[in-house]
Scaffold this motif. Structure first.
Motif, short mmCIF file in Angstrom:
data_model
loop_
_atom_site.label_atom_id
_atom_site.label_comp_id
_atom_site.label_asym_id
_atom_site.label_seq_id
_atom_site.Cartn_x
_atom_site.Cartn_y
_atom_site.Cartn_z
N VAL A 188 0.84 -1.20 0.00
CA VAL A 188 0.00 0.00 0.00
C VAL A 188 0.87 1.24 0.00
N ASP A 189 0.52 2.23 -0.82
CA ASP A 189 1.31 3.46 -0.86
C ASP A 189 0.87 4.43 0.24
N GLU A 190 1.49 5.60 0.28
CA GLU A 190 1.23 6.56 1.35
C GLU A 190 -0.19 7.12 1.33
N GLU A 191 -0.85 7.05 0.17
CA GLU A 191 -2.21 7.57 0.05
C GLU A 191 -3.27 6.52 0.35
N GLY A 192 -2.83 5.30 0.66
CA GLY A 192 -3.79 4.26 0.98
C GLY A 192 -4.26 3.46 -0.22
N TYR A 193 -3.51 3.53 -1.31
CA TYR A 193 -3.86 2.79 -2.52
C TYR A 193 -2.86 1.65 -2.75
N MET A 194 -3.34 0.59 -3.39
CA MET A 194 -2.47 -0.52 -3.72
C MET A 194 -1.42 -0.07 -4.73
N SER A 195 -0.16 -0.37 -4.45
CA SER A 195 0.90 0.05 -5.36
C SER A 195 1.22 -1.02 -6.40
N GLU A 196 1.13 -2.29 -6.00
CA GLU A 196 1.34 -3.39 -6.94
C GLU A 196 0.78 -4.66 -6.32
N ILE A 197 0.48 -5.63 -7.16
CA ILE A 197 -0.04 -6.90 -6.66
C ILE A 197 0.49 -8.04 -7.52
N THR A 198 0.79 -9.15 -6.87
CA THR A 198 1.30 -10.33 -7.57
C THR A 198 0.61 -11.57 -7.03
N GLU A 199 0.12 -12.41 -7.93
CA GLU A 199 -0.51 -13.65 -7.51
C GLU A 199 0.58 -14.67 -7.18
N ARG A 200 0.58 -15.12 -5.93
CA ARG A 200 1.49 -16.17 -5.48
C ARG A 200 0.66 -17.43 -5.23
N THR A 201 0.97 -18.49 -5.93
CA THR A 201 0.13 -19.68 -5.87
C THR A 201 0.54 -20.67 -4.79
N LYS A 202 1.70 -20.44 -4.14
CA LYS A 202 2.17 -21.36 -3.10
C LYS A 202 2.74 -20.56 -1.94
N VAL A 203 1.83 -20.08 -1.08
CA VAL A 203 2.23 -19.29 0.08
C VAL A 203 1.98 -20.13 1.33
N TYR A 204 2.94 -20.10 2.28
CA TYR A 204 2.80 -20.94 3.47
C TYR A 204 3.78 -20.46 4.55
N ARG A 205 3.67 -21.07 5.74
CA ARG A 205 4.60 -20.80 6.84
C ARG A 205 5.68 -21.87 6.85
N ASP A 206 6.90 -21.42 7.02
CA ASP A 206 8.03 -22.34 7.11
C ASP A 206 8.88 -21.93 8.30
N ASN A 207 8.83 -22.75 9.36
CA ASN A 207 9.55 -22.44 10.60
C ASN A 207 9.17 -21.06 11.15
N GLY A 208 7.88 -20.78 11.10
CA GLY A 208 7.38 -19.53 11.67
C GLY A 208 7.47 -18.33 10.75
N LYS A 209 8.03 -18.50 9.57
CA LYS A 209 8.16 -17.38 8.63
C LYS A 209 7.25 -17.59 7.42
N MET A 210 6.74 -16.48 6.88
CA MET A 210 5.89 -16.54 5.70
C MET A 210 6.77 -16.56 4.44
N VAL A 211 6.54 -17.54 3.57
CA VAL A 211 7.32 -17.67 2.35
C VAL A 211 6.41 -18.06 1.20
N PHE A 212 6.94 -17.96 -0.01
CA PHE A 212 6.22 -18.45 -1.19
C PHE A 212 7.20 -19.12 -2.12
N ASP A 213 6.70 -20.12 -2.84
CA ASP A 213 7.53 -20.87 -3.78
C ASP A 213 7.32 -20.36 -5.20
N GLU A 214 8.42 -20.32 -5.94
CA GLU A 214 8.43 -20.04 -7.36
C GLU A 214 9.36 -21.05 -8.02
#
Length: 319
Positions: A188-214
């Motif tokens: 989100v930018d300073e004005e409260g609008y989305m600045s960019e978006i990317t579809e991540r198809t494999k998002v999960y927690r790994d040892n307490g951290k958020m990650v995604f696979d590519e």
């Protein structure tokens, strides 16, 4: 004279001059392959309610007067059997079919495909049935009343062809404990609008951290990121953008690449990059939860029961 000047200025700025009520559009045509059955109509509430029931209940409370289901034609009668009678007199219902007929989008080439084309294709399938501002949601996600209240207010008071919206959820609050999930990750930018978006198809927690696979490896989810959860606020102009993009996508993903999907975040990203519109982020404190895997079901049932016990929802939504 003043009215004419105001109308001309409004058209120049892209305002939607309409009294039409916004519509709720529900993505319900997915194959639910990871769940193992048609989760869109599975029972989760104490009186057999689907997750869709809770979304519609909250949407009616927020002010929505119409709901359209995007479904496979094969499941059309099943949806009508489950929803039409109990929603009669409460909200207008309509159905959009997501199928493999590409001629409706001006594509003459026949492309044989087993897997659905994705959420972006589902969205543009509604092009002939929606001519008013609308929001689109997933059938298998619980969003909470506040989300529908904020979106209805935006669609009724602020939406224009150049000013669109999406609900913002903290990524960590949208992950499953039972496997990888697809998420539209954005900042989100300073004005409260989305600045960019990317579809991540494999998002999960790994040892307490958020990650995604590519294909290139595993990467951390950026700090302060949001997940869209496919709760978007649009005007019908999005269909034009989506159809043109889908034509190119279909040409590049024929039989040899028949598993790739066309996602709504890709349309949003193109809208932003081309300068056609911005997306105002509507942050919500609503409790989100959803079902991707069969193991998620008892967790969702437990959370819904807790909300019923707390008096947020009646034990039976419709009777």
């Amino acid at each position: 004279m003043i009215y004419i000047l105001y109308l001309a200025l409004s058209n120049t700025l892209g305002f939607i001059m309409t009294n039409k009520q916004p519509t709720l559009l529900i993505l319900a045509a997915g194959m639910a392959s990871r769940y193992g059955s048609l989760k869109q109509v599975d029972s989760f509430g104490p009186s057999g309610e689907t997750i869709i029931d809770y979304s519609i209940y909250d949407a009616i409370k927020a002010g929505f007067k119409k709901v359209s289901f995007i479904v496979k034609k094969d499941f059309h009668h099943e949806f009508k059997r489950i929803f039409d009678e109990k929603l009669a007199g409460k909200i207008e219902t309509d159905y959009v079919f997501q199928d493999f007929d590409l001629t409706k989008f001006g594509i003459a080439q026949e492309i044989i495909r087993q897997k659905p084309w994705g959420t972006g294709h589902a969205l543009i399938s509604a092009k002939d049935q929606i001519d008013e501002p609308f929001c689109i949601i997933n059938a298998d996600d619980f969003y909470g009343y506040e989300s529908f209240e904020k979106m209805y207010k935006f669609l009724s008071e602020e939406v224009t062809d150049e000013n669109l919206a999406l609900m913002g959820f903290e990524v960590n609050n949208t992950l499953s404990d039972h496997g990888k999930v697809s998420r539209g990750i954005f900042s989100v930018d300073e004005e409260g609008y989305m600045s960019e978006i990317t579809e991540r198809t494999k998002v999960y927690r790994d040892n307490g951290k958020m990650v995604f696979d590519e294909p290139e490896g595993t990467f951390p989810v950026p700090e302060n990121s949001y997940a869209s959860m496919n709760f978007w606020g649009f005007t019908p102009k999005v269909f034009q953008v989506g159809i043109e993009m889908f034509k190119n996508f279909a040409a590049e993903n024929d039989q040899e690449n028949g598993t790739n999907e066309f996602y709504i975040p890709s349309i949003a990203e193109e809208i932003i990059k081309s300068g056609k519109a911005r997306f105002k982020v509507l942050p919500t404190s609503s409790t989100w939860f959803g079902v991707t895997y069969k193991e998620d079901k008892p967790i969702v049932q437990e959370k819904l029961s807790a909300l019923v016990n707390a008096g947020v929802y009646p034990e039976n939504l419709w009777f």
